[in-house]
Design a protein around this motif. Structure first.
Motif, PDB file in Angstrom:
ATOM      1  N   PHE B  56       0.848  -1.196   0.000  1.00 36.48           N
ATOM      2  CA  PHE B  56       0.000   0.000   0.000  1.00 36.48           C
ATOM      3  C   PHE B  56       0.884   1.247   0.000  1.00 36.48           C
ATOM      4  CE2 PHE B  56      -1.737   3.430   2.632  1.00 36.48           C
ATOM      5  CZ  PHE B  56      -2.906   3.735   1.933  1.00 36.48           C
ATOM      6  N   ASN B  57       1.918   1.223   0.860  1.00 32.81           N
ATOM      7  CA  ASN B  57       2.798   2.391   0.970  1.00 32.81           C
ATOM      8  C   ASN B  57       3.504   2.715  -0.344  1.00 32.81           C
ATOM      9  OD1 ASN B  57       2.189   2.927   3.611  1.00 32.81           O
ATOM     10  ND2 ASN B  57       3.936   1.791   4.457  1.00 32.81           N
ATOM     11  N   ARG B  58       3.984   1.670  -1.011  1.00 31.11           N
ATOM     12  CA  ARG B  58       4.669   1.898  -2.293  1.00 31.11           C
ATOM     13  C   ARG B  58       3.698   2.481  -3.318  1.00 31.11           C
ATOM     14  NH1 ARG B  58       9.972   0.567  -3.713  1.00 31.11           N
ATOM     15  NH2 ARG B  58      11.018  -0.703  -2.150  1.00 31.11           N
ATOM     16  N   ALA B  59       2.451   1.968  -3.311  1.00 33.23           N
ATOM     17  CA  ALA B  59       1.438   2.489  -4.247  1.00 33.23           C
ATOM     18  C   ALA B  59       1.172   3.969  -3.935  1.00 33.23           C
ATOM     19  CB  ALA B  59       0.163   1.672  -4.147  1.00 33.23           C
ATOM     20  N   MET B  60       1.054   4.294  -2.642  1.00 35.36           N
ATOM     21  CA  MET B  60       0.818   5.691  -2.237  1.00 35.36           C
ATOM     22  C   MET B  60       2.009   6.576  -2.589  1.00 35.36           C
ATOM     23  SD  MET B  60      -1.971   6.594  -1.150  1.00 35.36           S
ATOM     24  CE  MET B  60      -2.974   5.406  -1.946  1.00 35.36           C
ATOM     25  N   PHE B  61       3.212   5.998  -2.425  1.00 34.94           N
ATOM     26  CA  PHE B  61       4.435   6.743  -2.760  1.00 34.94           C
ATOM     27  C   PHE B  61       4.416   7.124  -4.251  1.00 34.94           C
ATOM     28  CE2 PHE B  61       8.774   6.857  -4.378  1.00 34.94           C
ATOM     29  CZ  PHE B  61       9.355   7.789  -3.527  1.00 34.94           C
ATOM     30  N   ASN B  62       4.051   6.147  -5.097  1.00 37.05           N
ATOM     31  CA  ASN B  62       4.001   6.405  -6.539  1.00 37.05           C
ATOM     32  C   ASN B  62       2.904   7.420  -6.875  1.00 37.05           C
ATOM     33  OD1 ASN B  62       6.107   4.658  -7.044  1.00 37.05           O
ATOM     34  ND2 ASN B  62       4.764   2.891  -7.301  1.00 37.05           N
ATOM     35  N   PHE B  63       1.776   7.307  -6.168  1.00 34.94           N
ATOM     36  CA  PHE B  63       0.679   8.255  -6.387  1.00 34.94           C
ATOM     37  C   PHE B  63       1.137   9.671  -6.009  1.00 34.94           C
ATOM     38  CE2 PHE B  63      -2.716  10.709  -4.328  1.00 34.94           C
ATOM     39  CZ  PHE B  63      -3.586  10.878  -5.401  1.00 34.94           C
ATOM     40  N   ASN B  64       1.738   9.796  -4.826  1.00 37.10           N
ATOM     41  CA  ASN B  64       2.207  11.114  -4.368  1.00 37.10           C
ATOM     42  C   ASN B  64       3.271  11.685  -5.302  1.00 37.10           C
ATOM     43  OD1 ASN B  64       0.529  11.118  -2.181  1.00 37.10           O
ATOM     44  ND2 ASN B  64       2.070  10.432  -0.713  1.00 37.10           N
ATOM     45  N   ASP B  65       4.165  10.780  -5.752  1.00 35.42           N
ATOM     46  CA  ASP B  65       5.234  11.203  -6.657  1.00 35.42           C
ATOM     47  C   ASP B  65       4.623  11.832  -7.913  1.00 35.42           C
ATOM     48  OD1 ASP B  65       8.118  11.144  -7.293  1.00 35.42           O
ATOM     49  OD2 ASP B  65       7.447   9.889  -8.956  1.00 35.42           O
ATOM     50  N   PHE B  66       3.607  11.162  -8.457  1.00 38.22           N
ATOM     51  CA  PHE B  66       2.925  11.685  -9.636  1.00 38.22           C
ATOM     52  C   PHE B  66       2.262  13.025  -9.309  1.00 38.22           C
ATOM     53  CE2 PHE B  66      -0.738  12.305 -12.379  1.00 38.22           C
ATOM     54  CZ  PHE B  66      -0.195  12.094 -13.634  1.00 38.22           C
ATOM     55  N   PHE B  67       1.587  13.069  -8.179  1.00 41.66           N
ATOM     56  CA  PHE B  67       0.881  14.288  -7.769  1.00 41.66           C
ATOM     57  C   PHE B  67       1.863  15.453  -7.566  1.00 41.66           C
ATOM     58  CE2 PHE B  67      -0.543  16.999  -4.195  1.00 41.66           C
ATOM     59  CZ  PHE B  67      -1.640  17.596  -4.802  1.00 41.66           C
ATOM     60  N   TYR B  68       2.966  15.195  -6.839  1.00 42.82           N
ATOM     61  CA  TYR B  68       3.941  16.262  -6.553  1.00 42.82           C
ATOM     62  C   TYR B  68       4.543  16.821  -7.843  1.00 42.82           C
ATOM     63  CZ  TYR B  68       4.032  14.416  -1.743  1.00 42.82           C
ATOM     64  OH  TYR B  68       3.691  13.981  -0.493  1.00 42.82           O
ATOM     65  N   LEU B  69       4.966  15.898  -8.722  1.00 41.82           N
ATOM     66  CA  LEU B  69       5.730  16.342  -9.886  1.00 41.82           C
ATOM     67  C   LEU B  69       4.864  16.838 -11.041  1.00 41.82           C
ATOM     68  CD1 LEU B  69       8.589  13.683  -9.865  1.00 41.82           C
ATOM     69  CD2 LEU B  69       8.509  15.905  -8.754  1.00 41.82           C
TER      70      LEU B  69
END
Lengths: 200, 251
Positions: B56-69
């Motif tokens: 779950f954390n890795r999926a959220m990390f990828n989601f946030n990464d997309f959102f941030y950038l």
């Protein structure tokens, strides 16, 4: 006659030794050496594209940093006990590729940005042979706190860790290597490093 | 003749003194590679913070990464382009000043009453002389210089462990302990619910969005720099978060 000859010999020897003294004195001011290294690196970063392309800049930066930054020691510590899992070629590849990744990501940060303003604090003595030099780098409106840890090693004062906003890069890499080797091999790591370098 | 010999001896002794000093210096006054990290407790391997919901954390990390950038970064770039630097700084100061109740609570919960007093003084000076906190007058006085505290840090100072690692959507990395602390921070903060001082929910959301956008360029730069040099960006950001919190708790 002999005495005169010996005197000349002694005077020459003393002069040679005295000439060597500045290098000893320079070692007592490692923060100056660090500042000079960083300044040289920034000069290279801001050479025009006609003077040096990105690849040449990276090579020059690596050459400058290699004299003051102990990348092999940093990466060796970060690998920790996992070093035993590596043969000599793998160890060399990981050291070279990780250093390359660091330098590439560092040069990318400064690409198209205005020249950074660096300020250095007075060094803080950590132990008898270790100091920390806090600094801040300001690029346009963004300010990042960096701290360099230096140790007096056989080869002179060398940077053995960099703290970015209080985060130790050496400890950060160590954690990443630990996690990697729990599930994957050295060859996988080399492959990942190559991929990351291509992405950077 | 004797005079000459004595002179020669003296000269030789001087030279030998120089040589022996430099030899002594090189043999005793350096750190060997083996000892470099051994004599510093900071480099001792700390037990890893458990990561039982890694998927779950890795999926959220990828989601946030997309959102941030792809969303936050362009928005903050546009914001920075139109917002004068002084106004940007003033807004940052304002939100920092508004966070005072969190810092006060963090200090009191750690029995740091002197620091809680310093925070109160800082808040009063910045709110009054600093025109509602837009000017950080307190920076000119050493007496107000104290590290920021929060409730999660107070839990850490009480000896509470991290629990486990969580990556929250939009908000990024935290741990169970700091996540609970963050809920406590919300209770102390005057803008978000439940005890908000801002009646209209649209204003509340706008203010919180402004706080995030105004602060994001600096945070995004550190995030991008960490991610760029990482072998595994997820592990790198996780460790950076844990290292920073450990230092903040130790302060």
């Amino acid at each position: 006659m002999n005495i005169a000859k010996n005197f000349r010999y002694l005077a020459g020897l003393s002069l040679a030794l005295l000439a060597g003294l500045p290098s000893l004195t320079a070692e007592t001011a490692p923060e100056k050496k660090l500042q000079s290294t960083i300044s040289k690196v920034i000069d290279v970063l801001y050479l025009s594209d006609e003077e040096a392309d990105l690849v040449q800049k990276r090579e020059l930066i690596l050459e400058i940093m290699d004299k003051s930054f102990s990348f092999d020691v940093m990466i060796g510590y970060a690998l920790g006990r996992n070093k035993k899992l590596l043969n000599e070629d793998q160890m060399d590849s990981i050291t070279v590729l990780t250093t390359d990744l660091l330098v590439r990501s560092f040069t990318k940060e400064f690409k198209n940005a205005s020249r950074p303003v660096m300020t250095f604090d007075e060094p803080v003595q950590l132990t008898k042979n270790k100091i920390e030099v806090a600094s801040s780098v300001k690029i346009e409106d963004t300010e990042v706190q960096l701290a360099y840890r230096l140790a007096r090693m056989k080869s002179g004062w060398q940077v053995y860790d960099i703290l970015v906003e209080g985060v130790s890069m050496v400890s950060n890499y160590r954690k990443q290597f630990q996690e990697h080797f729990q599930r994957k091999t050295a060859e996988d790591l080399i492959e990942i490093l190559r991929e990351r370098i291509n992405q950077t | 003749m004797n005079k000459g010999r004595n002179f020669l001896k003296l000269g030789l002794a001087t030279c030998l003194a120089f040589v022996s000093e430099s030899l002594l210096y090189s043999q005793e006054d350096y750190v060997s590679e083996d000892d470099l990290f051994a004599d510093d407790g900071e480099y001792e391997d700390q037990p890893s913070v458990p990561d039982p919901i890694r998927g779950f954390n890795r999926a959220m990390f990828n989601f946030n990464d997309f959102f941030y950038l792809n969303i936050l970064k362009p928005v903050s770039k546009g914001y920075r382009a139109v917002m004068p630097d002084d106004a940007e700084k003033g807004i940052s100061n304002f939100f920092d000043n508004v966070n005072y109740p969190i810092r006060f609570a963090g200090n009191v919960l750690q029995f740091k009453f002197r620091e809680a007093g310093q925070e109160t003084g800082k808040f009063l000076v910045n709110t009054t002389v600093g025109m509602g906190g837009f000017f950080k007058i307190s920076d000119d006085f050493d007496m107000f210089n104290t590290p920021p505290e929060d409730i999660g840090q107070a839990f850490g100072a009480w000896g509470m462990g991290h629990g486990f690692y969580i990556v929250l959507p939009f908000l990024g990395p935290t741990t169970l302990r700091d996540g609970i602390g963050r809920i406590g921070d919300n209770y102390a903060h005057p803008i978000p619910e439940p005890w908000t001082l801002v009646d209209e929910s649209e204003y509340r959301i706008s203010l919180q969005a402004l706080d995030i956008v105004n602060d994001s360029p600096n945070l995004l730069n550190v995030y991008e720099s960490l991610k760029g040099s990482a072998i595994d960006p997820y592990e790198s950001v996780k460790d950076a978060y844990i290292q920073r919190r450990a230092k903040e708790v130790a302060q």
